[in-house]
Scaffold this motif. Structure first.
Motif, PDB file in Angstrom:
ATOM      1  N   TYR A 146      51.573  37.404  31.211  1.00  0.00           N
ATOM      2  CA  TYR A 146      50.196  37.909  31.280  1.00  0.00           C
ATOM      3  C   TYR A 146      49.352  36.964  32.121  1.00  0.00           C
ATOM      4  CZ  TYR A 146      51.484  40.748  27.225  1.00  0.00           C
ATOM      5  OH  TYR A 146      52.097  41.632  26.377  1.00  0.00           O
ATOM      6  N   PHE A 147      48.295  37.524  32.682  1.00  0.00           N
ATOM      7  CA  PHE A 147      47.301  36.711  33.373  1.00  0.00           C
ATOM      8  C   PHE A 147      45.950  36.905  32.707  1.00  0.00           C
ATOM      9  CE2 PHE A 147      50.410  37.160  36.797  1.00  0.00           C
ATOM     10  CZ  PHE A 147      50.554  35.828  37.154  1.00  0.00           C
ATOM     11  N   LEU A 148      45.246  35.811  32.548  1.00  0.00           N
ATOM     12  CA  LEU A 148      43.881  35.825  32.056  1.00  0.00           C
ATOM     13  C   LEU A 148      43.010  35.414  33.229  1.00  0.00           C
ATOM     14  CD1 LEU A 148      41.907  36.120  29.682  1.00  0.00           C
ATOM     15  CD2 LEU A 148      42.343  33.720  29.149  1.00  0.00           C
ATOM     16  N   LYS A 149      42.202  36.346  33.686  1.00  0.00           N
ATOM     17  CA  LYS A 149      41.311  36.108  34.825  1.00  0.00           C
ATOM     18  C   LYS A 149      39.897  35.935  34.277  1.00  0.00           C
ATOM     19  CE  LYS A 149      39.385  38.582  38.743  1.00  0.00           C
ATOM     20  NZ  LYS A 149      39.319  39.861  39.429  1.00  0.00           N
ATOM     21  N   ILE A 150      39.254  34.832  34.666  1.00  0.00           N
ATOM     22  CA  ILE A 150      37.909  34.552  34.160  1.00  0.00           C
ATOM     23  C   ILE A 150      36.967  34.346  35.336  1.00  0.00           C
ATOM     24  CG2 ILE A 150      36.502  33.085  32.679  1.00  0.00           C
ATOM     25  CD1 ILE A 150      39.180  32.186  31.365  1.00  0.00           C
ATOM     26  N   LEU A 158      48.880  40.487  21.411  1.00  0.00           N
ATOM     27  CA  LEU A 158      48.359  39.286  22.053  1.00  0.00           C
ATOM     28  C   LEU A 158      46.837  39.309  22.089  1.00  0.00           C
ATOM     29  CD1 LEU A 158      48.975  36.646  23.518  1.00  0.00           C
ATOM     30  CD2 LEU A 158      49.044  37.954  25.648  1.00  0.00           C
ATOM     31  N   VAL A 159      46.262  40.446  22.432  1.00  0.00           N
ATOM     32  CA  VAL A 159      44.806  40.576  22.479  1.00  0.00           C
ATOM     33  C   VAL A 159      44.202  40.329  21.101  1.00  0.00           C
ATOM     34  CG1 VAL A 159      42.933  42.259  22.756  1.00  0.00           C
ATOM     35  CG2 VAL A 159      44.684  42.040  24.515  1.00  0.00           C
ATOM     36  N   VAL A 212      44.585  32.011  34.485  1.00  0.00           N
ATOM     37  CA  VAL A 212      45.429  31.330  33.509  1.00  0.00           C
ATOM     38  C   VAL A 212      46.688  32.166  33.314  1.00  0.00           C
ATOM     39  CG1 VAL A 212      45.607  30.497  31.132  1.00  0.00           C
ATOM     40  CG2 VAL A 212      43.420  30.342  32.342  1.00  0.00           C
ATOM     41  N   ALA A 213      47.838  31.524  33.428  1.00  0.00           N
ATOM     42  CA  ALA A 213      49.120  32.177  33.184  1.00  0.00           C
ATOM     43  C   ALA A 213      49.454  32.039  31.708  1.00  0.00           C
ATOM     44  CB  ALA A 213      50.205  31.525  34.027  1.00  0.00           C
ATOM     45  N   LEU A 214      49.894  33.134  31.118  1.00  0.00           N
ATOM     46  CA  LEU A 214      50.281  33.132  29.697  1.00  0.00           C
ATOM     47  C   LEU A 214      51.734  33.573  29.574  1.00  0.00           C
ATOM     48  CD1 LEU A 214      47.191  34.954  28.156  1.00  0.00           C
ATOM     49  CD2 LEU A 214      47.592  32.507  28.285  1.00  0.00           C
ATOM     50  N   HIS A 215      52.485  32.842  28.778  1.00  0.00           N
ATOM     51  CA  HIS A 215      53.857  33.225  28.459  1.00  0.00           C
ATOM     52  C   HIS A 215      53.874  33.657  26.999  1.00  0.00           C
ATOM     53  CE1 HIS A 215      55.938  31.587  32.084  1.00  0.00           C
ATOM     54  NE2 HIS A 215      54.772  30.977  32.183  1.00  0.00           N
ATOM     55  N   SER A 216      54.260  34.913  26.777  1.00  0.00           N
ATOM     56  CA  SER A 216      54.292  35.469  25.435  1.00  0.00           C
ATOM     57  C   SER A 216      55.216  36.675  25.420  1.00  0.00           C
ATOM     58  CB  SER A 216      52.890  35.903  25.011  1.00  0.00           C
ATOM     59  OG  SER A 216      52.933  36.557  23.767  1.00  0.00           O
TER      60      SER A 216
END
Length: 148
Positions: free
Chosen positions: A103-107, A23-24, A12-16
């Protein structure tokens, strides 16, 4: 040529514009996750590292990682322009083909409704401008995202 063994994962790509710790904190609050900073950063080279936050969800046996897409490295040679003597920095991206992503969210998981259980709640987090999935099969720098 692919890797000999590769666990499938969703990305998931996150723009912040928030700092990683802010963010966490917000993600933990809104998604009821428990991300914590890893003791060691992801080292791509001896001079290039990326901080990682991780969460192992024992309930559904998933492993989540949050990592910033850019890292700043101070250049060895001093500047020789208007700002002589000031340090200069170069930005390096974990996934260069997606430089716009913060940021990237890897699941890593087995059965998950990514849209319902991750994307929709992420879009409610005030610190996140937008979030969307990325097709990992098209990534040229996919190996940068394979870490323990």
């Amino acid at each position: 040529m692919g890797d000999f063994y590769e666990d499938p994962f969703d990305l998931v790509a996150l723009h912040s514009s928030s700092e990683d710790y802010e963010l966490v904190y917000a993600i933990n609050l809104y998604l009821k996750t428990r991300f914590k900073r890893c003791r060691e950063d992801l080292q791509l080279t001896p001079l290039l590292s990326f901080p990682i936050f991780e969460w192992k969800d024992q309930g559904d046996e998933s492993y989540w990682s949050l990592i910033k897409n850019d890292s700043f490295r101070q250049d060895a040679s001093p500047r020789s322009d208007l700002f002589t003597g000031e340090p200069s920095f170069t930005t390096h991206h974990l996934v260069p083909e997606h430089k716009e992503v913060d940021y990237f969210l890897k699941i890593e998981q087995n059965n998950f409704d990514l849209e319902q259980e991750v994307l929709r709640p992420l879009l409610k987090v005030p610190k996140i401008i937008t979030a969307y999935t990325i097709d990992t099969s098209t990534l040229k720098s996919k190996n940068n995202l394979i870490f323990v």
